[in-house]
Design a protein around this motif. Structure first.
Motif, PDB file in Angstrom:
ATOM      1  N   PRO A 110      56.543  26.263  39.550  1.00  0.00           N
ATOM      2  CA  PRO A 110      56.842  25.338  40.649  1.00  0.00           C
ATOM      3  C   PRO A 110      58.076  25.808  41.400  1.00  0.00           C
ATOM      4  CG  PRO A 110      57.453  24.386  38.528  1.00  0.00           C
ATOM      5  CD  PRO A 110      56.708  25.658  38.226  1.00  0.00           C
ATOM      6  N   PRO A 111      58.215  25.424  42.672  1.00  0.00           N
ATOM      7  CA  PRO A 111      59.343  25.922  43.485  1.00  0.00           C
ATOM      8  C   PRO A 111      60.714  25.595  42.904  1.00  0.00           C
ATOM      9  CG  PRO A 111      57.687  24.855  44.861  1.00  0.00           C
ATOM     10  CD  PRO A 111      57.298  24.582  43.444  1.00  0.00           C
ATOM     11  N   ASP A 112      60.812  24.511  42.124  1.00  0.00           N
ATOM     12  CA  ASP A 112      62.103  24.111  41.574  1.00  0.00           C
ATOM     13  C   ASP A 112      62.292  24.595  40.136  1.00  0.00           C
ATOM     14  OD1 ASP A 112      60.197  22.577  40.400  1.00  0.00           O
ATOM     15  OD2 ASP A 112      61.177  20.646  40.733  1.00  0.00           O
ATOM     16  N   ALA A 113      61.690  25.731  39.803  1.00  0.00           N
ATOM     17  CA  ALA A 113      61.704  26.210  38.417  1.00  0.00           C
ATOM     18  C   ALA A 113      62.993  26.932  38.057  1.00  0.00           C
ATOM     19  CB  ALA A 113      60.512  27.134  38.172  1.00  0.00           C
ATOM     20  N   GLY A 114      63.986  26.929  38.949  1.00  0.00           N
ATOM     21  CA  GLY A 114      65.259  27.545  38.613  1.00  0.00           C
ATOM     22  C   GLY A 114      65.350  29.013  38.943  1.00  0.00           C
ATOM     23  N   HIS A 115      64.478  29.491  39.857  1.00  0.00           N
ATOM     24  CA  HIS A 115      64.505  30.902  40.251  1.00  0.00           C
ATOM     25  C   HIS A 115      64.925  31.041  41.714  1.00  0.00           C
ATOM     26  CE1 HIS A 115      62.703  32.322  36.509  1.00  0.00           C
ATOM     27  NE2 HIS A 115      61.858  31.317  36.587  1.00  0.00           N
ATOM     28  N   GLY A 116      65.880  30.237  42.128  1.00  0.00           N
ATOM     29  CA  GLY A 116      66.353  30.328  43.505  1.00  0.00           C
ATOM     30  C   GLY A 116      65.620  29.353  44.401  1.00  0.00           C
ATOM     31  N   GLY A 117      66.098  29.200  45.612  1.00  0.00           N
ATOM     32  CA  GLY A 117      65.528  28.213  46.513  1.00  0.00           C
ATOM     33  C   GLY A 117      64.951  28.799  47.771  1.00  0.00           C
ATOM     34  N   ALA A 118      64.492  30.032  47.706  1.00  0.00           N
ATOM     35  CA  ALA A 118      64.029  30.712  48.916  1.00  0.00           C
ATOM     36  C   ALA A 118      62.591  30.387  49.281  1.00  0.00           C
ATOM     37  CB  ALA A 118      64.169  32.226  48.739  1.00  0.00           C
ATOM     38  N   GLY A 119      61.897  29.577  48.473  1.00  0.00           N
ATOM     39  CA  GLY A 119      60.516  29.247  48.766  1.00  0.00           C
ATOM     40  C   GLY A 119      59.578  30.379  48.417  1.00  0.00           C
ATOM     41  N   GLY A 120      58.337  30.243  48.856  1.00  0.00           N
ATOM     42  CA  GLY A 120      57.344  31.256  48.555  1.00  0.00           C
ATOM     43  C   GLY A 120      56.643  30.985  47.241  1.00  0.00           C
ATOM     44  N   LEU A 121      55.884  31.968  46.810  1.00  0.00           N
ATOM     45  CA  LEU A 121      55.091  31.901  45.582  1.00  0.00           C
ATOM     46  C   LEU A 121      55.837  32.614  44.466  1.00  0.00           C
ATOM     47  CD1 LEU A 121      52.234  31.435  44.159  1.00  0.00           C
ATOM     48  CD2 LEU A 121      51.741  33.775  44.892  1.00  0.00           C
ATOM     49  N   LEU A 122      56.121  31.917  43.386  1.00  0.00           N
ATOM     50  CA  LEU A 122      56.767  32.503  42.213  1.00  0.00           C
ATOM     51  C   LEU A 122      55.689  32.830  41.188  1.00  0.00           C
ATOM     52  CD1 LEU A 122      59.833  30.124  41.868  1.00  0.00           C
ATOM     53  CD2 LEU A 122      59.893  32.533  42.523  1.00  0.00           C
ATOM     54  N   LEU A 123      55.459  34.118  40.976  1.00  0.00           N
ATOM     55  CA  LEU A 123      54.373  34.582  40.114  1.00  0.00           C
ATOM     56  C   LEU A 123      54.938  35.178  38.837  1.00  0.00           C
ATOM     57  CD1 LEU A 123      51.305  35.124  39.800  1.00  0.00           C
ATOM     58  CD2 LEU A 123      51.680  37.317  40.954  1.00  0.00           C
ATOM     59  N   ARG A 124      54.442  34.703  37.708  1.00  0.00           N
ATOM     60  CA  ARG A 124      54.832  35.247  36.417  1.00  0.00           C
ATOM     61  C   ARG A 124      54.051  36.543  36.166  1.00  0.00           C
ATOM     62  NH1 ARG A 124      56.546  32.134  31.822  1.00  0.00           N
ATOM     63  NH2 ARG A 124      55.669  30.283  32.833  1.00  0.00           N
ATOM     64  N   GLY A 125      54.720  37.547  35.641  1.00  0.00           N
ATOM     65  CA  GLY A 125      54.088  38.840  35.430  1.00  0.00           C
ATOM     66  C   GLY A 125      53.121  38.863  34.263  1.00  0.00           C
ATOM     67  N   SER A 126      52.191  39.824  34.297  1.00  0.00           N
ATOM     68  CA  SER A 126      51.267  40.108  33.195  1.00  0.00           C
ATOM     69  C   SER A 126      51.818  41.256  32.363  1.00  0.00           C
ATOM     70  CB  SER A 126      49.895  40.517  33.735  1.00  0.00           C
ATOM     71  OG  SER A 126      49.328  39.516  34.546  1.00  0.00           O
ATOM     72  N   PRO A 127      51.550  41.278  31.052  1.00  0.00           N
ATOM     73  CA  PRO A 127      51.879  42.467  30.263  1.00  0.00           C
ATOM     74  C   PRO A 127      51.184  43.685  30.838  1.00  0.00           C
ATOM     75  CG  PRO A 127      51.352  40.625  28.829  1.00  0.00           C
ATOM     76  CD  PRO A 127      51.000  40.193  30.227  1.00  0.00           C
ATOM     77  N   ASP A 128      51.940  44.772  30.989  1.00  0.00           N
ATOM     78  CA  ASP A 128      51.508  45.911  31.802  1.00  0.00           C
ATOM     79  C   ASP A 128      51.245  47.137  30.939  1.00  0.00           C
ATOM     80  OD1 ASP A 128      51.036  47.672  33.839  1.00  0.00           O
ATOM     81  OD2 ASP A 128      53.030  47.531  34.740  1.00  0.00           O
ATOM     82  N   ALA A 129      49.994  47.608  30.971  1.00  0.00           N
ATOM     83  CA  ALA A 129      49.643  48.858  30.303  1.00  0.00           C
ATOM     84  C   ALA A 129      49.558  50.013  31.287  1.00  0.00           C
ATOM     85  CB  ALA A 129      48.317  48.712  29.561  1.00  0.00           C
ATOM     86  N   GLY A 130      50.018  49.782  32.533  1.00  0.00           N
ATOM     87  CA  GLY A 130      50.036  50.851  33.520  1.00  0.00           C
ATOM     88  C   GLY A 130      48.839  50.912  34.427  1.00  0.00           C
ATOM     89  N   ASP A 131      47.959  49.900  34.369  1.00  0.00           N
ATOM     90  CA  ASP A 131      46.733  49.921  35.163  1.00  0.00           C
ATOM     91  C   ASP A 131      46.541  48.544  35.787  1.00  0.00           C
ATOM     92  OD1 ASP A 131      44.183  50.089  36.225  1.00  0.00           O
ATOM     93  OD2 ASP A 131      43.296  51.050  34.472  1.00  0.00           O
ATOM     94  N   LEU A 132      46.640  48.452  37.109  1.00  0.00           N
ATOM     95  CA  LEU A 132      46.501  47.158  37.775  1.00  0.00           C
ATOM     96  C   LEU A 132      45.145  46.525  37.522  1.00  0.00           C
ATOM     97  CD1 LEU A 132      48.105  47.646  41.309  1.00  0.00           C
ATOM     98  CD2 LEU A 132      49.203  47.126  39.129  1.00  0.00           C
ATOM     99  N   ARG A 133      44.138  47.315  37.236  1.00  0.00           N
ATOM    100  CA  ARG A 133      42.792  46.783  37.049  1.00  0.00           C
ATOM    101  C   ARG A 133      42.658  45.958  35.783  1.00  0.00           C
ATOM    102  NH1 ARG A 133      40.380  52.717  38.098  1.00  0.00           N
ATOM    103  NH2 ARG A 133      41.973  53.024  36.490  1.00  0.00           N
ATOM    104  N   THR A 134      43.647  46.042  34.891  1.00  0.00           N
ATOM    105  CA  THR A 134      43.587  45.294  33.629  1.00  0.00           C
ATOM    106  C   THR A 134      44.433  44.025  33.658  1.00  0.00           C
ATOM    107  OG1 THR A 134      45.465  46.442  32.610  1.00  0.00           O
ATOM    108  CG2 THR A 134      43.291  47.480  32.406  1.00  0.00           C
TER     109      THR A 134
END
Length: 512
Positions: free
Chosen positions: A341-365
């Motif tokens: 949510p926008p008020d999740a404590g990651h600044g107030g600049a708006g926009g979409l705050l997306l949590r990252g996926s564990p990365d094996a080096g391939d965007l397709r996964t």
């Protein structure tokens, strides 16, 4: 036929973007259309139109693919295959197949939702492309095809009696059409079931996605025997493989046929053909051709005289309230923790705050990837990308994603942040970084330009600094879907999670 600049004419394709395996109906004065969604979610996009030319997506009939745990990761080539939509007894019914499970049903009183949870009507591997028919005598039937990859058989259409509520079968299944017995027929699939003037009709494509044609079958019994005629093929037009879709009556005495054309990287784009019933009782779709099947029209007078607008599904998004619009789909089942949510404590600049996926080096996964279909015209997409909370190796950006991909964005490295442009072709064992630029802040604006030949050009801006890259990359399709414009965030396996901010996504089109 040369194109004419006339506002009363529509031009095919009416949606020049991925609308796989369309089916449509009219209820009252409005038209409703559904399409395949495969591994993406939410699934089963539902479109509405007042004129058969301009379509607006009003929602999705399927919140997520089931079983949820299996589809928590991208299952490319699986999920929702060719659906059908029908209206019966006050409810919209969408019947769809998962080739690894069977045939499911969802219903709604309003096509914008809410839709019921899916229930299993017919279990089995490789049962695909179902379509119900409620007969005048109260009986109900389901026609479907077969996928050899799961069932070991194909090129066959089967009819099975079912109850009127589409909850169970009521008798044995019967193979009614065997394509192996028809000269030149391969990959007979995608059937749609109709009743007209005392006859049963199955409209079905054959010949494969890229080079196929449309066939009509008719009989005095739902179980056959059926006679057939090829009623639409490419002819001398540029429309390869015109087939698989829906016959719709417009309510004003006209008949129309909606179908797809496989445009490879752009997916299965949507066409609209005028249709008429000949004196011999067979349908003629598109433009009649002496001595052969009819062929598609490239442009035609609009059914209700309306003017055609943009022929795309990709739209800009300001991420109002910190959420992606309904124009986006996830590359796996939606994760309730993926968007903060926008008020999740990651600044107030708006926009979409997306949590990252564990990365094996391939965007397709990666599962937490948001996608819109790549337009079938020249396009320019841009977005602000910022690493808000990230450790070394974390990255976020925008990609043109298919079986191969190119991406651009930001990556955390020792001592700071850098802008990155990287590519991965189908044959590559790993990504190849083409350009990097040290940054003074973790925010950039990335622009991806895709030309008429699907070549991608990249620019990244950070303050007064700018890099421009020609990756020598041509976009390619995905697994049963076209390429997508995608947003992602990722962190190394085992590392603290990444949070990325996306803002002011914009996309513009130019005729290709």
């Amino acid at each position: 036929m040369p194109l004419v600049d006339d506002a009363s004419l529509y031009r095919n394709p009416i949606i020049d973007a991925d609308v796989p395996d369309p089916d449509a109906i009219r209820v009252g004065d409005r038209f409703y259309l559904v399409a395949s969604s495969f591994h993406r979610a939410p699934g089963l996009p539902v479109f509405v139109s007042d004129d058969l030319v301009e379509w607006k997506r009003v929602g999705y009939a399927l919140e997520r693919n089931e079983p949820a745990a299996w589809f928590a990761l991208p299952r490319r080539g699986g999920g929702v295959w060719a659906p059908s939509i029908r209206y019966h007894d006050g409810l919209f019914h969408v019947v769809y197949p998962d080739p690894d499970q069977g045939v499911f049903v969802v219903t709604a009183a309003n096509p914008a939702g809410p839709w019921s949870p899916p229930w299993l009507l017919l279990a089995g591997l490789g049962i695909i492309d179902p379509c119900p028919l409620w007969d005048d005598d109260g009986r109900t039937y389901l026609v479907h095809g077969w996928a050899r990859s799961r069932s070991g058989r194909k090129n066959v259409l089967t009819v099975v009696p079912v109850d009127a509520q589409l909850t169970k079968t009521t008798g044995p299944a019967v193979d009614v059409i065997d394509g192996d017995r028809l000269d030149g027929f391969t990959t007979l699939e995608g059937p749609k079931f109709y009743r007209r003037a005392g006859e049963y009709w199955i409209f079905a494509p054959a010949g494969g996605v890229a080079k196929g044609w449309q066939t009509a079958f008719r009989s005095r019994s739902p179980y056959g025997p059926y006679e057939h005629r090829i009623v639409l093929s490419q002819g001398d037009t540029p429309v390869n493989g015109p087939h698989q879709g829906a016959w719709v009556e417009d309510g004003d005495g006209g008949d129309w046929f909606l179908h797809f054309q496989d445009r490879g990287v752009y997916g299965r784009v949507l066409h609209l053909q005028p249709m008429a019933w000949g004196e011999d009782g067979w349908p003629v779709m598109g433009e009649a051709v002496a001595g052969g099947p009819a062929q598609p029209v490239v442009q035609h007078p609009s059914p209700r005289g309306s003017q055609q607008g943009l022929r795309t599904l990709a739209h800009r998004d300001a991420f109002a309230d910190g959420l992606p619009s309904a124009d986006w789909q996830w590359e796996a089942n939606p994760d309730p923790d993926a968007v903060f949510p926008p008020d999740a404590g990651h600044g107030g600049a708006g926009g979409l705050l997306l949590r990252g996926s564990p990365d094996a080096g391939d965007l397709r996964t990666l599962p937490r990837v948001l996608s819109q279909p790549l337009p079938g015209q020249r396009s320019t997409a841009s977005v602000d990308v910022e690493l808000v909370d990230a450790r070394r190796g974390a990255r976020a950006g925008i990609a043109v994603l298919g079986l191969a991909y190119v991406w651009a964005g930001v990556r955390r490295v020792d001592g700071g942040v850098e802008a990155v442009v990287a590519v991965r072709e189908q044959e590559d064992a790993r990504e190849r970084v083409l350009s990097r630029m040290p940054l003074g802040s973790p925010e950039v604006r990335v622009t991806l330009e895709v030309d008429a030949d699907a070549r991608v050009y990249v620019s990244v801006e950070a303050g007064t600094a700018r890099i421009e890259v020609d990756p020598q990359f041509r976009a390619v399709e995905g697994h049963w879907v076209g390429a997508a414009i995608s947003l992602f965030a990722a962190n190394p396996q085992g590392a603290d999670e990444t949070v990325a901010r996306f803002a002011d996504f914009d996309i513009t089109m130019g005729e290709g």
